[in-house]
Design a protein around this motif. Structure first.
Motif, PDB file in Angstrom:
ATOM      1  N   GLY A 123      10.764   2.032  -9.443  1.00 36.59           N
ATOM      2  CA  GLY A 123      10.115   2.366 -10.704  1.00 36.59           C
ATOM      3  C   GLY A 123       8.606   2.379 -10.608  1.00 36.59           C
ATOM      4  N   THR A 124       7.980   2.640 -11.741  1.00 32.91           N
ATOM      5  CA  THR A 124       6.518   2.701 -11.816  1.00 32.91           C
ATOM      6  C   THR A 124       5.956   1.701 -12.820  1.00 32.91           C
ATOM      7  OG1 THR A 124       6.643   4.442 -13.504  1.00 32.91           O
ATOM      8  CG2 THR A 124       6.501   5.151 -11.203  1.00 32.91           C
ATOM      9  N   TRP A 125       6.783   0.757 -13.249  1.00 32.70           N
ATOM     10  CA  TRP A 125       6.370  -0.180 -14.294  1.00 32.70           C
ATOM     11  C   TRP A 125       6.108  -1.566 -13.729  1.00 32.70           C
ATOM     12  CZ3 TRP A 125      10.589   2.987 -14.329  1.00 32.70           C
ATOM     13  CH2 TRP A 125      10.575   4.057 -15.244  1.00 32.70           C
ATOM     14  N   PRO A 126       5.142  -2.291 -14.278  1.00 35.42           N
ATOM     15  CA  PRO A 126       5.054  -3.718 -13.998  1.00 35.42           C
ATOM     16  C   PRO A 126       6.333  -4.396 -14.463  1.00 35.42           C
ATOM     17  CG  PRO A 126       3.057  -2.940 -15.088  1.00 35.42           C
ATOM     18  CD  PRO A 126       4.069  -1.833 -15.192  1.00 35.42           C
ATOM     19  N   VAL A 127       6.858  -5.311 -13.662  1.00 36.99           N
ATOM     20  CA  VAL A 127       8.106  -5.996 -14.005  1.00 36.99           C
ATOM     21  C   VAL A 127       7.844  -7.500 -14.024  1.00 36.99           C
ATOM     22  CG1 VAL A 127      10.496  -6.455 -13.360  1.00 36.99           C
ATOM     23  CG2 VAL A 127       9.528  -4.175 -13.007  1.00 36.99           C
ATOM     24  N   ASP A 149      -5.793  -2.087  -2.202  1.00 36.95           N
ATOM     25  CA  ASP A 149      -5.708  -1.383  -3.475  1.00 36.95           C
ATOM     26  C   ASP A 149      -4.504  -1.857  -4.281  1.00 36.95           C
ATOM     27  OD1 ASP A 149      -7.925   0.086  -2.827  1.00 36.95           O
ATOM     28  OD2 ASP A 149      -6.817   1.842  -2.135  1.00 36.95           O
ATOM     29  N   THR A 150      -3.428  -2.231  -3.566  1.00 36.45           N
ATOM     30  CA  THR A 150      -2.203  -2.678  -4.233  1.00 36.45           C
ATOM     31  C   THR A 150      -2.437  -3.943  -5.045  1.00 36.45           C
ATOM     32  OG1 THR A 150      -0.796  -1.691  -2.538  1.00 36.45           O
ATOM     33  CG2 THR A 150       0.167  -3.448  -3.863  1.00 36.45           C
ATOM     34  N   SER A 151      -3.056  -4.941  -4.433  1.00 37.35           N
ATOM     35  CA  SER A 151      -3.274  -6.199  -5.155  1.00 37.35           C
ATOM     36  C   SER A 151      -4.360  -6.046  -6.214  1.00 37.35           C
ATOM     37  CB  SER A 151      -3.613  -7.333  -4.179  1.00 37.35           C
ATOM     38  OG  SER A 151      -4.823  -7.070  -3.497  1.00 37.35           O
ATOM     39  N   GLY A 250       1.119  -7.728  -6.229  1.00 41.41           N
ATOM     40  CA  GLY A 250       1.293  -6.291  -6.091  1.00 41.41           C
ATOM     41  C   GLY A 250       2.417  -6.009  -5.118  1.00 41.41           C
ATOM     42  N   THR A 251       3.078  -4.872  -5.303  1.00 43.79           N
ATOM     43  CA  THR A 251       4.162  -4.490  -4.401  1.00 43.79           C
ATOM     44  C   THR A 251       3.912  -3.091  -3.872  1.00 43.79           C
ATOM     45  OG1 THR A 251       5.593  -3.429  -6.045  1.00 43.79           O
ATOM     46  CG2 THR A 251       5.747  -5.814  -5.826  1.00 43.79           C
ATOM     47  N   HIS A 252       4.364  -2.859  -2.651  1.00 43.05           N
ATOM     48  CA  HIS A 252       4.235  -1.545  -2.028  1.00 43.05           C
ATOM     49  C   HIS A 252       5.485  -0.734  -2.303  1.00 43.05           C
ATOM     50  CE1 HIS A 252       0.591  -2.461   0.273  1.00 43.05           C
ATOM     51  NE2 HIS A 252       1.086  -3.675   0.373  1.00 43.05           N
ATOM     52  N   GLY A 253       5.321   0.510  -2.698  1.00 46.74           N
ATOM     53  CA  GLY A 253       6.469   1.382  -2.908  1.00 46.74           C
ATOM     54  C   GLY A 253       7.159   1.671  -1.590  1.00 46.74           C
ATOM     55  N   ARG A 254       8.487   1.811  -1.620  1.00 48.68           N
ATOM     56  CA  ARG A 254       9.250   2.072  -0.412  1.00 48.68           C
ATOM     57  C   ARG A 254      10.194   3.239  -0.621  1.00 48.68           C
ATOM     58  NH1 ARG A 254      11.267  -3.539   2.260  1.00 48.68           N
ATOM     59  NH2 ARG A 254       9.292  -4.642   2.281  1.00 48.68           N
ATOM     60  N   ILE A 275       8.692 -19.940 -10.400  1.00 57.19           N
ATOM     61  CA  ILE A 275       7.884 -19.698 -11.590  1.00 57.19           C
ATOM     62  C   ILE A 275       8.034 -18.229 -11.987  1.00 57.19           C
ATOM     63  CG2 ILE A 275       6.242 -21.479 -10.905  1.00 57.19           C
ATOM     64  CD1 ILE A 275       4.246 -19.198 -10.268  1.00 57.19           C
ATOM     65  N   ASP A 276       7.500 -17.874 -13.147  1.00 54.16           N
ATOM     66  CA  ASP A 276       7.525 -16.482 -13.573  1.00 54.16           C
ATOM     67  C   ASP A 276       6.645 -15.646 -12.640  1.00 54.16           C
ATOM     68  OD1 ASP A 276       8.981 -17.568 -15.606  1.00 54.16           O
ATOM     69  OD2 ASP A 276       7.671 -16.885 -17.228  1.00 54.16           O
ATOM     70  N   ILE A 277       7.084 -14.421 -12.366  1.00 52.19           N
ATOM     71  CA  ILE A 277       6.341 -13.547 -11.462  1.00 52.19           C
ATOM     72  C   ILE A 277       6.189 -12.170 -12.100  1.00 52.19           C
ATOM     73  CG2 ILE A 277       6.290 -12.404  -9.206  1.00 52.19           C
ATOM     74  CD1 ILE A 277       7.899 -14.704  -8.075  1.00 52.19           C
ATOM     75  N   LEU A 278       4.953 -11.688 -12.167  1.00 53.81           N
ATOM     76  CA  LEU A 278       4.684 -10.319 -12.583  1.00 53.81           C
ATOM     77  C   LEU A 278       4.468  -9.495 -11.320  1.00 53.81           C
ATOM     78  CD1 LEU A 278       4.083  -8.235 -14.839  1.00 53.81           C
ATOM     79  CD2 LEU A 278       1.656  -8.835 -14.575  1.00 53.81           C
ATOM     80  N   ALA A 279       5.412  -8.593 -11.033  1.00 53.24           N
ATOM     81  CA  ALA A 279       5.333  -7.733  -9.851  1.00 53.24           C
ATOM     82  C   ALA A 279       4.884  -6.344 -10.292  1.00 53.24           C
ATOM     83  CB  ALA A 279       6.692  -7.662  -9.158  1.00 53.24           C
ATOM     84  N   VAL A 280       3.789  -5.874  -9.703  1.00 54.78           N
ATOM     85  CA  VAL A 280       3.202  -4.603 -10.126  1.00 54.78           C
ATOM     86  C   VAL A 280       3.262  -3.603  -8.985  1.00 54.78           C
ATOM     87  CG1 VAL A 280       1.161  -3.472 -11.072  1.00 54.78           C
ATOM     88  CG2 VAL A 280       1.625  -5.867 -11.635  1.00 54.78           C
ATOM     89  N   PRO A 281       4.049  -2.527  -9.132  1.00 56.80           N
ATOM     90  CA  PRO A 281       4.091  -1.493  -8.100  1.00 56.80           C
ATOM     91  C   PRO A 281       2.727  -0.844  -7.910  1.00 56.80           C
ATOM     92  CG  PRO A 281       5.937  -1.250  -9.604  1.00 56.80           C
ATOM     93  CD  PRO A 281       5.005  -2.258 -10.213  1.00 56.80           C
ATOM     94  N   ARG A 282       2.489  -0.370  -6.707  1.00 49.85           N
ATOM     95  CA  ARG A 282       1.199   0.217  -6.364  1.00 49.85           C
ATOM     96  C   ARG A 282       0.835   1.370  -7.287  1.00 49.85           C
ATOM     97  NH1 ARG A 282       0.903   1.969  -0.316  1.00 49.85           N
ATOM     98  NH2 ARG A 282       2.777   3.094  -1.001  1.00 49.85           N
ATOM     99  N   ARG A 283       1.828   2.144  -7.722  1.00 51.36           N
ATOM    100  CA  ARG A 283       1.556   3.329  -8.524  1.00 51.36           C
ATOM    101  C   ARG A 283       1.534   3.037 -10.018  1.00 51.36           C
ATOM    102  NH1 ARG A 283       5.897   2.596  -5.932  1.00 51.36           N
ATOM    103  NH2 ARG A 283       7.948   2.574  -6.884  1.00 51.36           N
ATOM    104  N   SER A 284       1.585   1.748 -10.385  1.00 54.94           N
ATOM    105  CA  SER A 284       1.695   1.392 -11.801  1.00 54.94           C
ATOM    106  C   SER A 284       0.326   1.086 -12.398  1.00 54.94           C
ATOM    107  CB  SER A 284       2.597   0.172 -11.944  1.00 54.94           C
ATOM    108  OG  SER A 284       2.515  -0.346 -13.237  1.00 54.94           O
ATOM    109  N   MET A 285       0.102   1.578 -13.600  1.00 55.01           N
ATOM    110  CA  MET A 285      -1.082   1.194 -14.359  1.00 55.01           C
ATOM    111  C   MET A 285      -0.794   1.436 -15.825  1.00 55.01           C
ATOM    112  SD  MET A 285      -4.009  -0.182 -13.827  1.00 55.01           S
ATOM    113  CE  MET A 285      -5.387  -0.639 -14.876  1.00 55.01           C
TER     114      MET A 285
END
Length: 287
Positions: A123-127, A149-151, A250-254, A275-285
């Motif tokens: 996906g392209t959304w922060p999760v 750039d990802t982080s 940040g996460t790298h798209g695969r 703990i809670d984790i917000l994972a943000v794909p590289r292409r997400s904004m």
């Protein structure tokens, strides 16, 4: 942040995710959509399960205290969970997807991954993966920053979502003291090696501050946890030392075969941290 999608399978872990999504929605004024997915097999039971799921969702909307005064809707989708979540996220134009922590079934996870990991990868959304019980808005946030750039995008996205508002922010960074092993082999004294590592730590901290400045981020308002080592153990140690409520990564798209393989820092953290984790794909904004 205008729209949040929270996926639930009616488990306790999913209930925590709904409550956290409600807290975020109330704070930001966002519209919240609750989603439950029904398996398309057996076909004869699909209509009955859809009707029952809608009833349960509406009951939750009426009974969960955090949902009071939140604009909240419910929807039921049919199909594979990760596909349904991404389709509904697209349909409602979500800025954030909130889910409960996955069940840790190691052998199954190795081969097919968890639903939350599949949503993040494709996906392209922060999760936001919710692990903990909800008490209040996040007041202490740890953000992993490696100067990529990802982080940097993950930090900017968390800021844009409003999740960092009014929170104490600590930047965690793992650096590599490249010459340390060579100095040890050359019989350099421990004192000189320690001085070298300290210099590298100061250099890494200065680079982090420059990075935050380039992102128009208030570096003066941040604390730093900069340590030598591999990212996962350094981040784990920072969590133990600081006790944050949320970790931002940040996460790298695969693509292709890589989608079913383990190894990325984000995936290791998602599978091991409590703990809670917000994972943000590289292409997400978020908009």
């Amino acid at each position: 942040m205008k729209r949040i999608l929270a996926a639930t399978d009616f488990s306790t872990r999913a209930h925590r995710a709904i409550r956290r999504a409600a807290v975020l929605a109330r704070k930001s004024g966002a519209e919240l959509t609750l989603l439950h997915i029904v398996d398309e097999e057996p076909e004869a039971l699909v209509a009955l399960e859809v009707a029952e799921s809608r009833k349960i969702l509406n009951e939750q909307i009426a009974s969960i205290p955090e949902l009071r005064d939140v604009r909240c809707h419910s929807t039921v989708a049919i199909g594979a969970p990760h596909d349904a979540i991404t389709k509904v996220a697209t349909a409602v134009d979500a800025n954030l997807i909130v889910m409960g922590s996955h069940r840790r079934q190691l052998l199954r996870d190795v081969f097919v991954g968890t639903t939350i990991e599949r949503v993040i990868r494709t996906g392209t959304w922060p999760v936001l993966m919710v692990n903990k019980e909800v008490a209040q808005a996040y007041t202490s946030v740890l953000t992993a920053l490696d100067l990529s750039d990802t982080s940097a995008n993950a930090l900017s996205s968390a800021k844009a979502l409003g999740i960092l508002d009014d929170a104490r922010i600590t930047i965690v960074h793992a650096f590599d003291a490249i010459a340390k092993s060579k100095l040890a082999l050359a019989d350099v004294t421990e004192e000189r090696i320690s001085a070298y590592v300290e210099t590298e730590q100061q250099r890494a901290t200065s680079e982090l501050q420059d990075c935050l400045t380039s992102l128009s981020f208030d570096a003066a308002g941040c604390s730093y946890y900069v340590a030598e080592g591999d990212p996962v153990p350094v981040i784990s140690n920072a969590i133990d030392a600081i006790g944050p409520e949320l970790l931002v990564v940040g996460t790298h798209g695969r693509s292709g075969v890589a989608k079913i393989l383990l190894g990325s820092v984000a995936e290791q953290l998602l599978r091991t941290m409590e703990i809670d984790i917000l994972a943000v794909p590289r292409r997400s904004m978020p908009s």
